[in-house]
Design a protein around this motif. Structure first.
Motif, PDB file in Angstrom:
ATOM      1  N   LEU A  88       8.927  -8.129  -0.462  1.00  0.00           N
ATOM      2  CA  LEU A  88       8.652  -8.844   1.302  1.00  0.00           C
ATOM      3  C   LEU A  88       9.261  -9.248   1.823  1.00  0.00           C
ATOM      4  N   GLN A  89      10.935 -10.177   1.608  1.00  0.00           N
ATOM      5  CA  GLN A  89      11.532 -10.551   1.988  1.00  0.00           C
ATOM      6  C   GLN A  89      12.178  -9.696   2.728  1.00  0.00           C
ATOM      7  N   TYR A  90      12.484  -8.477   2.208  1.00  0.00           N
ATOM      8  CA  TYR A  90      13.854  -7.534   2.249  1.00  0.00           C
ATOM      9  C   TYR A  90      13.144  -7.052   4.356  1.00  0.00           C
ATOM     10  N   SER A  91      13.774  -6.190   4.872  1.00  0.00           N
ATOM     11  CA  SER A  91      14.359  -6.511   6.494  1.00  0.00           C
ATOM     12  C   SER A  91      13.575  -4.753   6.454  1.00  0.00           C
ATOM     13  N   TRP A  92      14.103  -4.091   5.634  1.00  0.00           N
ATOM     14  CA  TRP A  92      13.364  -2.446   5.656  1.00  0.00           C
ATOM     15  C   TRP A  92      14.097  -1.710   7.239  1.00  0.00           C
ATOM     16  N   PRO A  93      15.830  -1.970   7.160  1.00  0.00           N
ATOM     17  CA  PRO A  93      16.050  -1.408   8.723  1.00  0.00           C
ATOM     18  C   PRO A  93      15.212   0.220   8.311  1.00  0.00           C
ATOM     19  N   GLY A  94      15.868   0.822   7.222  1.00  0.00           N
ATOM     20  CA  GLY A  94      14.777   2.131   7.560  1.00  0.00           C
ATOM     21  C   GLY A  94      13.347   2.503   7.782  1.00  0.00           C
ATOM     22  N   ASN A  95      12.996   2.174   6.810  1.00  0.00           N
ATOM     23  CA  ASN A  95      11.982   1.524   7.835  1.00  0.00           C
ATOM     24  C   ASN A  95      10.695   2.718   6.371  1.00  0.00           C
ATOM     25  N   LEU A  96       9.934   2.890   6.390  1.00  0.00           N
ATOM     26  CA  LEU A  96       9.116   4.067   5.003  1.00  0.00           C
ATOM     27  C   LEU A  96      10.299   5.214   4.319  1.00  0.00           C
ATOM     28  N   ARG A  97      10.855   6.226   5.578  1.00  0.00           N
ATOM     29  CA  ARG A  97      11.623   6.956   4.661  1.00  0.00           C
ATOM     30  C   ARG A  97      12.525   5.817   3.550  1.00  0.00           C
ATOM     31  N   GLU A  98      12.856   4.392   3.688  1.00  0.00           N
ATOM     32  CA  GLU A  98      13.993   3.689   3.236  1.00  0.00           C
ATOM     33  C   GLU A  98      13.191   3.287   1.689  1.00  0.00           C
ATOM     34  N   LEU A  99      12.205   2.634   1.798  1.00  0.00           N
ATOM     35  CA  LEU A  99      10.640   2.392   0.862  1.00  0.00           C
ATOM     36  C   LEU A  99      10.961   3.582   0.243  1.00  0.00           C
ATOM     37  N   ARG A 100      10.192   4.987   0.754  1.00  0.00           N
ATOM     38  CA  ARG A 100       9.992   5.727  -0.695  1.00  0.00           C
ATOM     39  C   ARG A 100      11.222   5.974  -1.029  1.00  0.00           C
ATOM     40  N   LEU A 160       0.561  -1.290  -0.295  1.00  0.00           N
ATOM     41  CA  LEU A 160       0.108   0.307  -0.124  1.00  0.00           C
ATOM     42  C   LEU A 160       0.664   1.627   0.402  1.00  0.00           C
ATOM     43  N   PHE A 161       2.317   1.038   0.866  1.00  0.00           N
ATOM     44  CA  PHE A 161       2.754   2.027   0.946  1.00  0.00           C
ATOM     45  C   PHE A 161       3.721   1.994  -0.076  1.00  0.00           C
ATOM     46  N   ALA A 162       3.730   1.080  -0.896  1.00  0.00           N
ATOM     47  CA  ALA A 162       4.826   1.304  -1.532  1.00  0.00           C
ATOM     48  C   ALA A 162       4.226   1.959  -3.346  1.00  0.00           C
ATOM     49  N   GLU A 163       2.954   1.215  -3.150  1.00  0.00           N
ATOM     50  CA  GLU A 163       2.088   1.895  -4.675  1.00  0.00           C
ATOM     51  C   GLU A 163       2.246   3.508  -4.612  1.00  0.00           C
ATOM     52  N   GLN A 164       1.607   4.123  -3.197  1.00  0.00           N
ATOM     53  CA  GLN A 164       1.400   5.542  -3.206  1.00  0.00           C
ATOM     54  C   GLN A 164       3.396   6.309  -3.269  1.00  0.00           C
ATOM     55  N   PHE A 165       4.045   5.488  -3.005  1.00  0.00           N
ATOM     56  CA  PHE A 165       5.117   6.398  -3.357  1.00  0.00           C
ATOM     57  C   PHE A 165       5.628   5.878  -4.097  1.00  0.00           C
ATOM     58  N   LEU A 166       5.370   4.794  -5.577  1.00  0.00           N
ATOM     59  CA  LEU A 166       5.158   5.103  -7.039  1.00  0.00           C
ATOM     60  C   LEU A 166       4.710   5.496  -7.507  1.00  0.00           C
ATOM     61  N   ALA A 167       3.017   6.262  -7.145  1.00  0.00           N
ATOM     62  CA  ALA A 167       2.357   7.294  -8.019  1.00  0.00           C
ATOM     63  C   ALA A 167       3.067   8.486  -7.683  1.00  0.00           C
ATOM     64  N   GLU A 168       3.393   8.671  -6.209  1.00  0.00           N
ATOM     65  CA  GLU A 168       4.082  10.301  -6.225  1.00  0.00           C
ATOM     66  C   GLU A 168       5.282  10.457  -7.265  1.00  0.00           C
ATOM     67  N   SER A 169       5.970   9.947  -6.724  1.00  0.00           N
ATOM     68  CA  SER A 169       7.234   9.564  -8.179  1.00  0.00           C
ATOM     69  C   SER A 169       7.102   9.800  -9.790  1.00  0.00           C
ATOM     70  N   SER A 170       6.168   8.730 -10.200  1.00  0.00           N
ATOM     71  CA  SER A 170       5.582   9.081 -11.612  1.00  0.00           C
ATOM     72  C   SER A 170       5.250   9.955 -11.618  1.00  0.00           C
ATOM     73  N   GLN A 171       4.128  10.861 -10.997  1.00  0.00           N
ATOM     74  CA  GLN A 171       3.859  12.226 -10.935  1.00  0.00           C
ATOM     75  C   GLN A 171       5.294  13.009 -11.431  1.00  0.00           C
ATOM     76  N   LYS A 172       6.025  13.307 -10.319  1.00  0.00           N
ATOM     77  CA  LYS A 172       7.045  14.181  -9.647  1.00  0.00           C
ATOM     78  C   LYS A 172       7.973  13.983 -10.973  1.00  0.00           C
ATOM     79  N   LEU A 173       8.337  12.528 -11.632  1.00  0.00           N
ATOM     80  CA  LEU A 173       9.296  12.968 -13.090  1.00  0.00           C
ATOM     81  C   LEU A 173       8.744  12.945 -13.925  1.00  0.00           C
ATOM     82  N   ASN A 174       7.287  12.565 -14.101  1.00  0.00           N
ATOM     83  CA  ASN A 174       6.866  12.600 -15.430  1.00  0.00           C
ATOM     84  C   ASN A 174       6.705  11.131 -16.046  1.00  0.00           C
ATOM     85  N   LYS A 175       6.257  10.306 -15.271  1.00  0.00           N
ATOM     86  CA  LYS A 175       6.540  10.014 -15.922  1.00  0.00           C
ATOM     87  C   LYS A 175       5.077   8.119 -16.005  1.00  0.00           C
TER      88      LYS A 175
END
Length: 442
Positions: free
Chosen positions: A347-359, A318-333
């Protein structure tokens, strides 16, 4: 022409970045030390700082802290290794505009530089609110997310002080804003304060204000964060970093609903709800005498725990899809989503930086991707190859070395790479420390 201060001790790397940026129309001052960087900053008008985390005479975080005293509105970009993601997230909490990881992609660097330079400079008032860009609040669909939302809905209409627990980058400030928005104070101010950036000497002034002439440098009367939040909510992030004297003043403000500016004898009535957050074990700090027990219980009238991203796999996409939508709009892609193998790696990765890292990972991947879906080739190798940090079966000697390396690294981070302090805490001399750092490539 915009002026950029580049602080990087890898001279070949520094030369490459400097040449690239100058070819793109920027003037770059390059150095490899904090001391010289501060001298350049005093002498020249700097529009942007790009600094490596590890420097010969300190860290990028120390440079940020010292430079803030000279000019608090110049944006900073931190360069770090992927293994230092938690450090990068901490830099964001300290006010860094963004972080990028090595090896640096030129297009990513240029995009980040341009974003930083065109972003509005924070004013004194706006810095008090620490507004978060990107990512509207997402409730989530997992059972844990639903329970979290139920707790927020339960406590928001009350005036209870709330202690929000969780790792750095798990969205504690988003939770606090959600509580504020659902409270009867929602039409009043929400003021966010990072206690980790408050020095012992200035914490009282920042929180409660001061009168003109109250101390050296107090050239005018200033309202503190509590006055700015009058009638609304104040969010005290990293509350465990607040010095003991400020804890006493904060306790008094909680108990008596009054504050007093530094240098004043007049008390000011306050009506402020307090939300606090920490990624530390406050109870342990209480037992060690570092945090007042009475203040802990006043802040912890109700507690909420923000789960790390690795424990929210049901909500991760859910977070990933929203970040992708934001990035697509910003980069005009026109990016449509993620390939199945990318989702599996996420889903397998541990994400030590949490939401900031995912973004950041999605932002970088969106920039690099040439197709319609994010592919493994666009991800950092740590994620695309699912580099595991789970230990394999080791010999006693190997396990001892793993533990020793981990202890040294943790201590270095805790002392912000101050070698003298690190050696003292580890009970070894500096020469031995240097030898072990070389051995473990730290």
């Amino acid at each position: 022409m915009k002026h950029i201060l580049l602080v990087e001790d890898d001279l070949s790397y520094s030369r490459i970045i400097k040449t690239f940026l100058e070819k793109n129309g920027f003037h770059v001052f390059a150095t490899d030390q904090i001391k010289e960087a501060l001298l350049i900053a005093k002498r020249e008008e700097i529009d942007l700082i790009i600094t490596d985390f590890r420097l010969p005479d300190g860290t990028g975080l120390e440079l940020m802290s010292q430079y803030k005293a000279l000019n608090s509105i110049t944006p900073t970009i931190l360069i770090t290794n992927y293994a230092d993601i938690r450090i990068a997230v901490k830099a964001m909490k300290m006010g860094a505009f963004e972080y990028i990881t090595k090896p640096i992609n030129p297009d990513e660097l240029l995009l980040t530089v341009k974003d930083a330079l065109k972003s509005p400079k924070p004013t004194e008032d706006s810095s008090n609110t620490n507004s978060i860009h990107a990512l509207d609040y997402i409730i989530g669909k997992s059972q844990d997310a639903i329970q979290l939302e139920n707790h927020i809905q339960l406590v928001a209409p009350t005036d209870l002080n709330v202690l929000i627990l969780g790792e750095t980058g798990t969205g504690k400030e988003y939770i606090s804003r959600r509580i504020h928005q659902l409270s009867y104070r929602s039409q009043q101010s929400f003021v966010a304060v990072d206690c980790g950036t408050l020095s012992k000497d200035l914490a009282g002034s920042e929180l409660f204000g001061h009168l003109k002439g109250a101390f050296t440098g107090a050239s005018e009367t200033k309202a503190g964060h509590f006055e700015a939040a009058q009638g609304g909510t104040i969010f005290l992030d990293e509350i465990g970093n607040l010095d003991y004297e400020s804890q006493i003043k904060l306790l008094r403000a909680l108990e008596e609903k009054k504050i007093r500016k530094i240098g004043s004898t007049q008390e000011i009535d306050i009506d402020v709800r307090i939300l606090a957050a920490t990624n530390e074990n406050l109870l342990q700090q209480v037992q060690e005498g570092k945090f007042r027990e009475d203040l802990y219980y006043r802040l912890n009238e109700f507690s909420i725990t923000a789960l790390p991203l690795k424990n929210r796999k049901g909500d991760l996409m859910l977070f990933a899809e929203q970040f992708l939508a934001e990035s697509s709009q910003k980069l005009n892609k026109e990016l449509e989503g993620f390939l199945e193998e990318v989702i599996n790696q996420f889903l397998q990765y541990s994400w030590p930086g949490n939401l900031r890292e995912l973004r950041n990972v999605i932002r970088r991947a969106s920039l690099l991707e040439n197709g319609s879906f994010i592919s493994l080739a666009s991800l950092p190798v740590e994620i695309s190859q699912n580099v595991s940090n789970e230990p394999s079966e080791l010999t006693v000697k190997e396990q001892r070395e793993v533990d020793e390396k981990s202890k040294i690294k943790e201590t270095l981070i805790a002392t912000q790479y101050n070698k003298t302090k690190t050696a003292e805490l580890l009970g070894i001399d500096r020469k031995t420390l240097y030898n072990k750092m070389k051995k473990y490539s730290l």
